[in-house]
Design a protein around this motif. Structure first.
Motif, short mmCIF file in Angstrom:
data_model
loop_
_atom_site.label_atom_id
_atom_site.label_comp_id
_atom_site.label_asym_id
_atom_site.label_seq_id
_atom_site.Cartn_x
_atom_site.Cartn_y
_atom_site.Cartn_z
N ALA A 82 -48.20 33.61 69.02
CA ALA A 82 -48.12 33.59 70.48
C ALA A 82 -46.66 33.74 70.90
CB ALA A 82 -48.69 32.29 71.04
N LEU A 83 -46.42 34.61 71.89
CA LEU A 83 -45.08 34.85 72.40
C LEU A 83 -45.14 34.86 73.92
CD1 LEU A 83 -42.07 35.65 72.14
CD2 LEU A 83 -42.83 38.04 72.01
N CYS A 84 -44.26 34.08 74.55
CA CYS A 84 -44.16 34.05 76.01
C CYS A 84 -42.71 34.32 76.40
CB CYS A 84 -44.62 32.70 76.55
SG CYS A 84 -44.35 32.50 78.34
N LEU A 85 -42.51 35.34 77.22
CA LEU A 85 -41.20 35.63 77.80
C LEU A 85 -41.32 35.38 79.30
CD1 LEU A 85 -40.27 38.96 75.96
CD2 LEU A 85 -39.70 36.61 75.30
N ASP A 86 -40.54 34.42 79.81
CA ASP A 86 -40.65 34.01 81.21
C ASP A 86 -39.28 34.05 81.86
OD1 ASP A 86 -41.09 32.74 83.63
OD2 ASP A 86 -42.38 31.19 82.80
N SER A 87 -39.18 34.86 82.91
CA SER A 87 -37.95 34.92 83.72
C SER A 87 -36.73 35.30 82.90
CB SER A 87 -37.71 33.57 84.42
OG SER A 87 -38.81 33.21 85.20
N VAL A 88 -36.84 36.41 82.18
CA VAL A 88 -35.69 36.97 81.47
C VAL A 88 -35.49 38.41 81.96
CG1 VAL A 88 -36.03 35.53 79.43
CG2 VAL A 88 -37.07 37.80 79.50
#
Length: 431
Positions: free
Chosen positions: A175-181
């Protein structure tokens, strides 16, 4: 409210502390570090874990849910994490804007081979970001390759760390989450394009390739792309990357520049065993897209039998919300915003809706009769704010009926003749 008893830090031999039913304040005594043999600390809120001063003294601790880097207090530096060699499970390191670059290695995340889930977060909306320093900090917070789930939230740097990019060392992520980058280069997820960051580049609409070649994820099942202001296109190549076939959950939110996703054209050749054409993300069972108004092209829902949960909210120009589920009841609700021109097979995959039991339509164009009669398992039909019940075929001798037992019509502008015509196809209502 009550505070945790001050006597607890004196139980030096304590191995398990369970205050999961505690309803008092979340503050802890400064001498909690005296519990050097503590292995498990069960709490009602992760705030308790982040309030342990000098947590590094608890060398036997098996899991620390949350750690806050505090600039104004001693005992909350990254070096405290470095002493916790046995922690596993999940760890959320927050307020990383308070961390110093030269402290990052002291967290020793690379040695924590039992850690399964890691969240690295910076405070969002900061005006004092230092992109170079934050890039260096993230680069040095490299986790062990055993990590299963990773979330990076609010990072103010300009690019993806090498351990998540060109020198991918977390290949086993599930699982990979990229938030606000706002990275110029994103992890190896296929063919990605981003827009420039300067005012001139944004005004020109110029886009740049964000592709990173090299190793790719082997086990990625869940992917979240949230608040990526520069992401413009995620393109389907002629050949579908094999690792896309593993993704089961895809969540895309708040990407205002996004215009294309791989399944915008939703068939492609499968490169492994056969040359037959199949859908992208063949194992995808949950899809959620929110606040992507420039994403105008999507496949009809549900475009695959595997999809059992779909939520589309403020996507494109005409769609306000679409919710589809086949987990318990097969249900579909769809709401337009006045700009939807038709409710046809470009929007809904009627051939995959033959098991549909509940259908709710709001502020949408009417269904065509040929599509309505395909919903052979329909039990509940609700229509709100429509000018027509359905569009009858010009010439049809076909007799069709639906097993509808509940019909609700409101805020609709159609005649009694139309209602009567519909009722002839719903014999269960008249029984």
């Amino acid at each position: 409210k009550k505070q945790v008893p001050k006597s607890i830090p004196r139980f030096y031999q304590l191995r398990v502390l369970d205050i999961s039913d505690w309803e008092g304040v979340h503050s802890l005594h400064e001498e909690m570090g005296n519990l050097v043999k503590l292995r498990h600390f069960l709490v009602p809120s992760y705030e308790f874990h982040s309030n342990i001063c000098n947590v590094g003294k608890l060398e036997n601790l098996q899991e620390l849910k949350r750690f806050k880097v505090k600039q104004e207090s001693n005992g909350f530096e990254l070096m405290e994490l470095g002493k916790l060699e046995e922690i596993g499970g999940s760890l959320h390191i927050c307020n990383l804007e308070n961390a110093l670059v030269n402290e990052a290695h002291e967290a020793k995340l690379l040695r924590k081979n039992c850690l399964q889930r890691l969240t690295l977060s910076w405070k969002k909306g900061r005006s004092n970001t230092s992109p170079d320093e934050e890039d260096q900090l993230l680069e040095r917070l490299r986790p062990h390759s055993n990590l299963h789930e990773l979330c990076i939230d609010g990072h103010g740097g300009s690019t993806c760390p090498t351990w998540l990019g060109k020198n991918l060392l977390t290949k086993g992520l599930e699982a990979l989450c990229l938030d606000s980058v706002a990275w110029k280069h994103l992890p190896p997820l296929g063919e990605l394009y981003v827009i420039g960051q300067s005012v001139e580049e944004r005004e020109s609409g110029e886009e740049f390739s964000s592709c990173i070649t090299g190793p790719c994820f082997r086990n990625l099942k869940r992917l979240e792309l949230i608040g990526l202001p520069r992401l413009r296109r995620w393109v389907a190549n002629e050949v579908c990357p094999w690792y896309f076939s593993l993704i089961e959950v895809l969540i895309v939110k708040d990407c205002p520049e996004l215009t294309e996703l791989p399944f915008s054209s939703y068939t492609s050749c499968y490169p492994l065993e056969t040359d037959s054409c199949v859908t992208w993300f063949p194992r995808l069972n949950e899809l959620k897209i929110e606040d992507c108004r420039n994403l105008l092209s999507l496949p009809p829902i549900p475009y695959s039998d595997a999809l059992c949960s779909v939520t589309l909210t403020r996507v494109g120009r005409g769609l306000e919300e679409l919710r589809y589920s086949s987990k318990t009841y097969h249900s579909l609700s769809i709401e337009g915003n006045g700009d939807m021109h038709s409710l046809d097979e470009t929007v809904l995959a009627f051939h995959n809706l033959t098991q549909l039991q509940i259908l709710c339509i709001k502020n949408c164009p009417p269904l065509a009769e040929k599509h309505l009669q395909m919903l052979t398992m329909l039990e509940t039909l609700e229509i709100n704010g429509s000018s027509n019940l359905f569009l009858p075929l010009a010439r049809s001798d076909t007799i069709w009926q639906l097993p509808v037992t509940s019909l609700k019509l409101w805020r609709c502008n159609f005649s009694g003749k139309e209602v009567t015509c519909l009722l002839t196809h719903l014999p269960e209502l008249l029984a």
